[in-house]
Write an enzyme that holds these catalytic residues in place. Structure first.
Site, PDB file in Angstrom:
ATOM      1  N   ARG A  40      54.343  73.204  20.776  1.00 16.95           N
ATOM      2  CA  ARG A  40      53.291  74.057  21.328  1.00 16.95           C
ATOM      3  C   ARG A  40      53.380  74.209  22.847  1.00 16.95           C
ATOM      4  NH1 ARG A  40      47.553  72.024  21.957  1.00 16.95           N
ATOM      5  NH2 ARG A  40      48.215  70.461  20.462  1.00 16.95           N
TER       6      ARG A  40
ATOM      7  N   HIS B 222      91.244  58.342  55.625  1.00 18.91           N
ATOM      8  CA  HIS B 222      90.045  58.559  54.821  1.00 18.91           C
ATOM      9  C   HIS B 222      90.349  58.988  53.382  1.00 18.91           C
ATOM     10  CE1 HIS B 222      88.104  58.082  58.627  1.00 18.91           C
ATOM     11  NE2 HIS B 222      86.891  58.299  58.119  1.00 18.91           N
TER      12      HIS B 222
ATOM     13  N   TYR C 262      84.505  66.192  71.099  1.00 12.75           N
ATOM     14  CA  TYR C 262      84.566  65.231  70.006  1.00 12.75           C
ATOM     15  C   TYR C 262      85.608  65.639  68.963  1.00 12.75           C
ATOM     16  CZ  TYR C 262      83.271  62.714  65.770  1.00 12.75           C
ATOM     17  OH  TYR C 262      83.312  61.953  64.634  1.00 12.75           O
TER      18      TYR C 262
ATOM     19  N   GLY D 275      83.485  59.172  65.026  1.00  8.45           N
ATOM     20  CA  GLY D 275      82.343  58.323  64.738  1.00  8.45           C
ATOM     21  C   GLY D 275      82.050  57.380  65.888  1.00  8.45           C
TER      22      GLY D 275
ATOM     23  N   ASN E 141      84.799  67.402  57.590  1.00  7.60           N
ATOM     24  CA  ASN E 141      83.445  67.279  58.105  1.00  7.60           C
ATOM     25  C   ASN E 141      82.528  68.346  57.514  1.00  7.60           C
ATOM     26  OD1 ASN E 141      82.209  66.671  61.479  1.00  7.60           O
ATOM     27  ND2 ASN E 141      82.038  65.465  59.642  1.00  7.60           N
TER      28      ASN E 141
END
Length: 529
Positions: free
Chosen positions: A294, A81, A51, A58, A193
């Site tokens: 408090r 991208h 891949y 994708g 990635n």
């Protein structure tokens, strides 16, 4: 120089690189491991379908890419991208992203050529910072869009921030003699990635959150001083029976800050053993303070624990391999999966953002108590040191504090559960981790504004009472330091520059500089920081 690779990069190491420009030095053995990992990928990938090397990305991974186009594929990925929008990340955040990505690649499971890590280290050391946009990442398949802009810088394209100016990367590289990256096998995918954008921002969020917590402990201590509160609510005996590390740490810290105060009261002396009190039917003083005074240990204790847990998780992510696929030369294989998924960081940023919002709410409530004369019955309305009805004191800036806390509350909706499928439904569940980290940063920035306004107010309270000589040595040191940049005022003047100046001081100054044994409460409570 901070060594990167071959060891865990700590929060302190990270802060030193990003905030103090300490520089990075690639550890030699780790660098050799990166080289061996690359050599394995080069040999293993021959005539195999892997891949992102000889396939599309994708949902397009079903398409084979020919060997003659394999390198261009990586450039196409980076350029396509680089599609971010919105604001540019400040240089500090972008540098944090670069350090986070460098540390991941130095783990030696990404199959990159050593040229990548050498170039990243060179850019960090020369303070050449990638222009990265806030909008674009969905936090699964990693911070693809943000890291694509980092990739664009590495190949010498797009813009960088250098010497506080946005400049073309090519011009800066030529000026400094920096050689752009040449793709060897899968460097484009290896850069994009991963979770390094959300992780880098997340690390800075944790650093600044710790400061906010320390400052509000100091502010809570001064607020308790000026109203002459009782000491038992931060006593060891009260808090130790509640078995939470954070609560006991906060209580111990408050005792450290207030140990020599002449204003904090002992309940035994003023209520239990005081003869005049025994005869009263209606007590002039409240027997117990309002919750915002408090219950500081119970409110800030969970904030401490949340920060501590976020620090562990995000530091683990910083030192993890968050690529896909994972190139494992030790086991002579390549493993496909989803280590790029950002759920760990997204969830921690949501929890941290909620905790800091609550911290800002406590600050605002303490501020309101000081400004409302009907509540405190001690100070003039709005701590106005001038003429009532003619002057306004801190009235104007209270609006700013309230509206800013309201914005924090709106921003605290969890992003972790706000997944939107995309990428042709390949990414059908995503983390939105970078959004979570950026929203958290905004809440942190807002909270410094609120604390700045509270700081200005408590200083006016000290001056109204003329009690600085009765304060603890530590709170008095803070009083003097802030008064040097924000003097006492009586007449009305614009306050926006004062708020900005005090905010910047709180952001940049380490509160431990005033209370140098503050950190020693760790050993007393068994907590780690």
């Amino acid at each position: 120089m901070i060594a990167v690779g071959g060891k865990t990069l700590s929060l302190e190491d990270f802060a030193s690189i990003v905030y103090k420009d300490s520089g990075v030095q690639l550890q030699a053995q780790a660098l050799e491991n990166v080289d061996r990992n690359y050599a394995f990928l080069k040999q293993f990938s021959t005539e195999k379908v892997i891949y992102g090397i000889n396939t599309g990305f994708g949902p397009m991974a079903q398409y084979r890419v020919g060997e003659d186009k394999a390198l261009q594929l990586q450039y196409n990925l980076i350029r396509s991208h680089s599609s971010g929008s919105g604001k540019l990340m400040p240089a500090l955040l972008a540098k944090a992203v670069m350090v986070a990505r460098l540390n991941t690649l130095m783990q030696g499971y990404s199959g990159v050529h050593t040229e990548v890590v050498d170039l990243l280290a060179e850019l960090i050391n020369k303070n050449v910072v990638a222009c990265i946009y806030e909008h674009g990442g969905v936090g699964a398949s990693g911070d693809l869009v943000q890291l694509a802009h980092l990739g664009l810088t590495l190949i010498g394209e797009g813009e960088v921030i250098y010497e506080d100016k946005v400049q073309p990367a090519a011009e800066v590289f030529a000026k400094l003699g920096i050689q752009p990256l040449s793709i060897h096998i899968r460097e484009g995918l290896a850069i994009l990635n991963g979770t390094s954008a959300m992780t880098g921002i997340g690390m800075l969020n944790i650093i600044q959150s710790r400061k906010l917590l320390d400052w509000l402990i100091i502010l809570s201590s001064i607020t308790n001083e000026v109203v002459c509160a009782f000491s038992d609510h931060f006593s060891y005996e009260l808090n130790i029976v509640k078995h939470h590390k954070g609560q006991n740490w906060v209580a111990s810290a408050m005792r450290t800050v207030l140990k020599d105060s002449k204003m904090i009261r002992n309940r035994n002396e003023h209520l239990y053993e005081a003869d005049h009190v025994k005869q009263q039917e209606i007590f002039e003083d409240k027997v117990q303070e309002y919750y915002s005074l408090r219950c500081v240990t119970q409110v800030l204790g969970p904030v401490y624990d949340t920060i501590a847990h976020a620090q562990k998780i995000v530091t683990d992510e910083l030192n993890s391999v968050n690529d896909n696929p994972v190139v494992d030369h030790h086991n002579q294989n390549i493993f496909h999966g989803g280590n790029f998924h950002g759920d760990y960081v997204a969830l921690e940023m949501d929890k941290l953002r909620t905790a800091i919002t609550k911290l800002s709410m406590l600050s605002e409530r303490q501020l309101n108590y000081l400004l409302n004369d009907k509540l405190n019955k001690k100070f003039p309305p709005f701590l106005n040191l001038g003429v009532l009805g003619f002057n306004f004191g801190m009235q104007g800036v209270q609006f700013t504090a309230v509206s800013t806390v309201a914005e924090n509350q709106s921003l605290s909706f969890p992003v972790y559960v706000h997944s939107i499928p995309n990428n042709n439904d390949n990414q059908d569940i995503v983390s939105m981790g970078c959004n979570a980290a950026l929203f958290t940063k905004r809440v942190i920035d807002n909270t410094f504004e609120v604390l700045a306004i509270q700081m200005m107010t408590v200083l006016q309270a000290v001056d109204f009472l003329a009690c600085d000589e009765l304060m603890s040595s530590k709170t008095k040191a803070v009083y003097k330091a802030i008064r040097a940049i924000f003097p006492k005022f009586v007449e009305d003047t614009p306050k926006y520059k004062d708020v900005a100046r005090v905010k910047q001081y709180l952001e940049q100054q380490d509160p431990l500089a005033f209370i140098n044994d503050f950190v020693n409460v760790e050993s007393a409570t068994g907590t780690a920081r």
